[in-house]
Motif scaffolding. Structure first.
Motif, mmCIF file in Angstrom:
data_model
loop_
_atom_site.group_PDB
_atom_site.id
_atom_site.type_symbol
_atom_site.label_atom_id
_atom_site.label_comp_id
_atom_site.label_asym_id
_atom_site.label_seq_id
_atom_site.Cartn_x
_atom_site.Cartn_y
_atom_site.Cartn_z
ATOM 1 N N GLY A 1 12.966 -1.681 -4.533
ATOM 2 C CA GLY A 1 14.041 -0.687 -4.483
ATOM 3 C C GLY A 1 13.814 0.384 -3.438
ATOM 4 O O GLY A 1 14.576 1.343 -3.362
ATOM 5 N N LYS A 2 12.775 0.229 -2.622
ATOM 6 C CA LYS A 2 12.498 1.182 -1.543
ATOM 7 C C LYS A 2 12.947 0.554 -0.227
ATOM 8 O O LYS A 2 12.938 -0.659 -0.069
ATOM 9 N N ASP A 3 13.292 1.386 0.736
ATOM 10 C CA ASP A 3 13.836 0.912 1.996
ATOM 11 C C ASP A 3 12.738 0.643 3.024
ATOM 12 O O ASP A 3 11.839 1.459 3.213
ATOM 13 N N GLY B 1 7.585 14.472 8.415
ATOM 14 C CA GLY B 1 8.420 14.675 7.236
ATOM 15 C C GLY B 1 8.153 13.566 6.242
ATOM 16 O O GLY B 1 7.019 13.302 5.880
ATOM 17 N N SER B 2 9.208 12.868 5.851
ATOM 18 C CA SER B 2 9.038 11.791 4.875
ATOM 19 C C SER B 2 9.138 10.420 5.540
ATOM 20 O O SER B 2 9.272 9.410 4.863
ATOM 21 N N GLU B 3 9.087 10.381 6.879
ATOM 22 C CA GLU B 3 9.282 9.112 7.583
ATOM 23 C C GLU B 3 8.025 8.681 8.333
ATOM 24 O O GLU B 3 7.397 9.478 9.021
ATOM 25 N N ASN B 4 7.683 7.408 8.189
ATOM 26 C CA ASN B 4 6.556 6.811 8.903
ATOM 27 C C ASN B 4 7.105 5.770 9.863
ATOM 28 O O ASN B 4 8.031 5.028 9.512
ATOM 29 N N ARG B 5 6.506 5.712 11.059
ATOM 30 C CA ARG B 5 6.914 4.712 12.050
ATOM 31 C C ARG B 5 5.690 4.033 12.636
ATOM 32 O O ARG B 5 4.823 4.713 13.178
ATOM 33 N N ALA C 1 7.322 5.898 2.620
ATOM 34 C CA ALA C 1 6.191 5.947 1.687
ATOM 35 C C ALA C 1 5.295 7.120 2.069
ATOM 36 O O ALA C 1 5.452 7.704 3.142
ATOM 37 N N PRO C 2 4.341 7.476 1.221
ATOM 38 C CA PRO C 2 3.362 8.479 1.643
ATOM 39 C C PRO C 2 2.666 7.985 2.919
ATOM 40 O O PRO C 2 2.408 6.784 3.051
ATOM 41 N N HIS D 1 0.807 -1.224 0.000
ATOM 42 C CA HIS D 1 0.000 0.000 0.000
ATOM 43 C C HIS D 1 0.838 1.270 0.000
ATOM 44 O O HIS D 1 0.477 2.239 -0.658
ATOM 45 N N GLY D 2 1.947 1.275 0.730
ATOM 46 C CA GLY D 2 2.788 2.468 0.782
ATOM 47 C C GLY D 2 3.622 2.641 -0.480
ATOM 48 O O GLY D 2 3.648 3.705 -1.089
ATOM 49 N N TYR D 3 4.294 1.547 -0.862
ATOM 50 C CA TYR D 3 5.177 1.598 -2.031
ATOM 51 C C TYR D 3 4.514 1.033 -3.290
ATOM 52 O O TYR D 3 5.143 0.945 -4.341
#
Length: 147
Positions: A60-62, A131-135, A82-83, A53-55
């Protein structure tokens, strides 16, 4: 005793089980077999959600996983870039998602089951995005083995 380790994989669904087995092995001295199952299931659901869902299945995404082992709890954070998911998604993910007639294929819920499983299996679940980080932070409390 507090120790922590960080692991990361590429956003490839084929690599999720490897990461889940590694985290399970880290928890085996602290958690019962049932609680290890709960942690492994929750971690797989969380990472699959990020990748699917995120990517949107893009490789190739972390995807990072931080595991904190404490005497009284295991803390697992799944970190991605991801968003962000809408804040209310976690709040509405409850056991009610499983209250459906399995013989009515058209009535089976479309989504939210992974998050509902995570909430059912973990003692605490929190989601933060900045920011651009989700936890996604998941906690499983250690139940002392009875003598």
């Amino acid at each position: 005793m507090v120790s922590s380790i960080s692991l990361s994989i590429d956003s490839d669904l084929d690599k999720v089980s490897l990461l889940a087995r590694a985290v399970r092995a880290l928890c085996q001295d602290l958690l019962s077999s049932d609680d290890q199952d709960a942690v492994e299931l929750s971690l797989v659901e969380a990472i699959n959600n990020v990748i699917k869902h995120g990517y949107h299945g893009e490789r190739g995404k972390d995807v990072q996983v931080a595991v904190g082992l404490q005497a009284d709890q295991v803390v697992i954070e799944v970190i991605d870039h991801a968003p962000p998911m809408p804040a209310q998604v976690l709040d509405t993910a409850s056991e009610d998602r499983f209250d459906f007639d399995e013989t009515d294929l058209d009535g089976i819920p479309e989504g939210g089951m992974g998050l509902a499983l995570i909430r059912m299996n973990m003692d605490e679940v929190e989601y933060h995005s900045s920011g651009s980080e989700n936890r996604l932070r998941m906690v499983k409390r250690v139940v002392p083995l009875s003598e």
